[in-house]
Design a protein around this motif. Structure first.
Motif, short mmCIF file in Angstrom:
data_model
loop_
_atom_site.label_atom_id
_atom_site.label_comp_id
_atom_site.label_asym_id
_atom_site.label_seq_id
_atom_site.Cartn_x
_atom_site.Cartn_y
_atom_site.Cartn_z
N GLY A 20 5.23 -0.97 6.27
CA GLY A 20 4.50 -2.28 5.73
C GLY A 20 4.84 -2.86 4.39
O GLY A 20 5.25 -1.96 3.54
N ARG A 21 4.51 -4.15 4.26
CA ARG A 21 5.02 -4.70 2.98
C ARG A 21 3.77 -5.72 2.50
O ARG A 21 3.13 -6.15 3.48
CB ARG A 21 6.22 -5.29 3.00
N ARG A 22 3.64 -6.07 1.62
CA ARG A 22 2.83 -7.31 0.95
C ARG A 22 3.47 -8.50 1.03
O ARG A 22 4.48 -8.66 0.71
CB ARG A 22 2.06 -7.00 -0.61
N THR B 137 -3.49 -12.79 0.66
CA THR B 137 -2.48 -11.61 0.78
C THR B 137 -2.53 -10.92 2.18
O THR B 137 -3.67 -11.01 2.59
CB THR B 137 -2.95 -10.71 -0.25
N TYR B 138 -1.53 -10.58 2.69
CA TYR B 138 -1.41 -10.02 3.89
C TYR B 138 -0.63 -8.60 3.93
O TYR B 138 0.35 -8.66 3.12
CB TYR B 138 -0.50 -10.93 4.95
N VAL B 139 -0.99 -7.74 4.74
CA VAL B 139 -0.14 -6.59 5.13
C VAL B 139 0.74 -6.83 6.13
O VAL B 139 0.06 -7.31 7.41
CB VAL B 139 -0.80 -5.33 5.33
N GLU B 140 2.07 -6.89 6.04
CA GLU B 140 2.98 -7.29 7.11
C GLU B 140 3.78 -6.00 7.69
O GLU B 140 4.33 -5.24 6.90
CB GLU B 140 3.83 -8.56 6.85
N PRO C 137 -7.50 -6.64 -1.48
CA PRO C 137 -5.96 -5.67 -1.34
C PRO C 137 -6.44 -4.12 -1.56
O PRO C 137 -5.54 -3.49 -1.04
CB PRO C 137 -5.42 -6.31 -2.42
N ALA D 145 -5.82 -1.94 1.65
CA ALA D 145 -4.61 -1.85 2.11
C ALA D 145 -4.26 -0.07 2.34
O ALA D 145 -3.68 0.00 3.29
CB ALA D 145 -3.55 -2.20 1.21
N GLY E 81 -3.17 -0.51 6.14
CA GLY E 81 -1.76 -0.20 6.18
C GLY E 81 -1.58 0.89 6.97
O GLY E 81 -0.86 0.75 8.26
N TYR F 188 0.79 2.23 0.23
CA TYR F 188 0.05 0.94 0.19
C TYR F 188 -0.52 0.60 -1.07
O TYR F 188 -0.89 -0.38 -1.38
CB TYR F 188 -0.78 0.96 1.42
N PHE G 47 0.03 -2.93 -2.84
CA PHE G 47 -0.94 -3.88 -3.13
C PHE G 47 -1.82 -3.76 -4.32
O PHE G 47 -2.79 -4.47 -4.55
CB PHE G 47 -1.98 -3.64 -1.91
#
Length: 170
Positions: A6-8, A15-18, A123, A126, A130, A165, A169
């Protein structure tokens, strides 16, 4: 143990965790794995209700016995490529948490890429969110490739991935 993927992502002030996963399968098949209740049951949970009403009740299947259902509002659905959902979950203090989930699918040369994202209004969560999505998306990969999702060990994800995470984040 799995490596965190996962990335920010910061998009339009949010802000998303993707996380990304790939499948050697047609996009329609991967779409079914994330939208059909019986397919979801293999790796995360089930939903009930009528999606044409704009919402369903989603029940996690692997979070213990005391997890109540969450209302999932369907904000956008473009089969088999895009799904946008807002979850509503009551908190103990009488307030509610609202999270936006994004699923984007694309297929090229028989490989479908799933990009999943959840917004993080705070955040600092996360470090929990995450690893949770890493675990569930790996369960999905296992279910869709014929492996046993139950063979995945939660402790390999949480707290094992929390530092990744926190750093991404923090």
């Amino acid at each position: 143990m799995s490596t965190p993927t996962g990335r920010r992502v910061d998009r339009d002030g949010t802000t998303y965790v993707e996380l990304v996963r790939t499948f050697r399968a047609p996009v329609a098949d991967v779409w079914a794995a994330v939208t059909e209740s019986d397919r979801l049951a293999r790796w995360i949970g089930t939903w009930t209700g009528d999606p044409t009403s704009g919402e369903v009740l989603f029940q996690m299947a692997y979070e213990g016995d005391e997890v109540s259902g969450e209302t999932f509002r369907i904000d956008e659905c473009v089969p088999p490529y895009r799904l946008r959902i807002t979850t509503t979950m009551p908190r103990d203090d009488g307030t509610e948490d609202h999270w936006r989930l994004r699923v984007d699918l694309g297929e090229e040369d028989g490989v479908t890429t799933l990009t999943f994202a959840q917004d993080l209004p705070d955040p600092t969560i996360a470090e929990n969110v995450g690893p949770g999505w890493e675990y569930y998306l790996d369960r999905m990969v296992a279910a869709e490739t014929g492996a046993d999702p139950a063979a995945l060990v939660w402790d390999d994800y949480y707290p094992a991935m929390s530092d990744h995470y926190r750093r991404a984040f923090g």
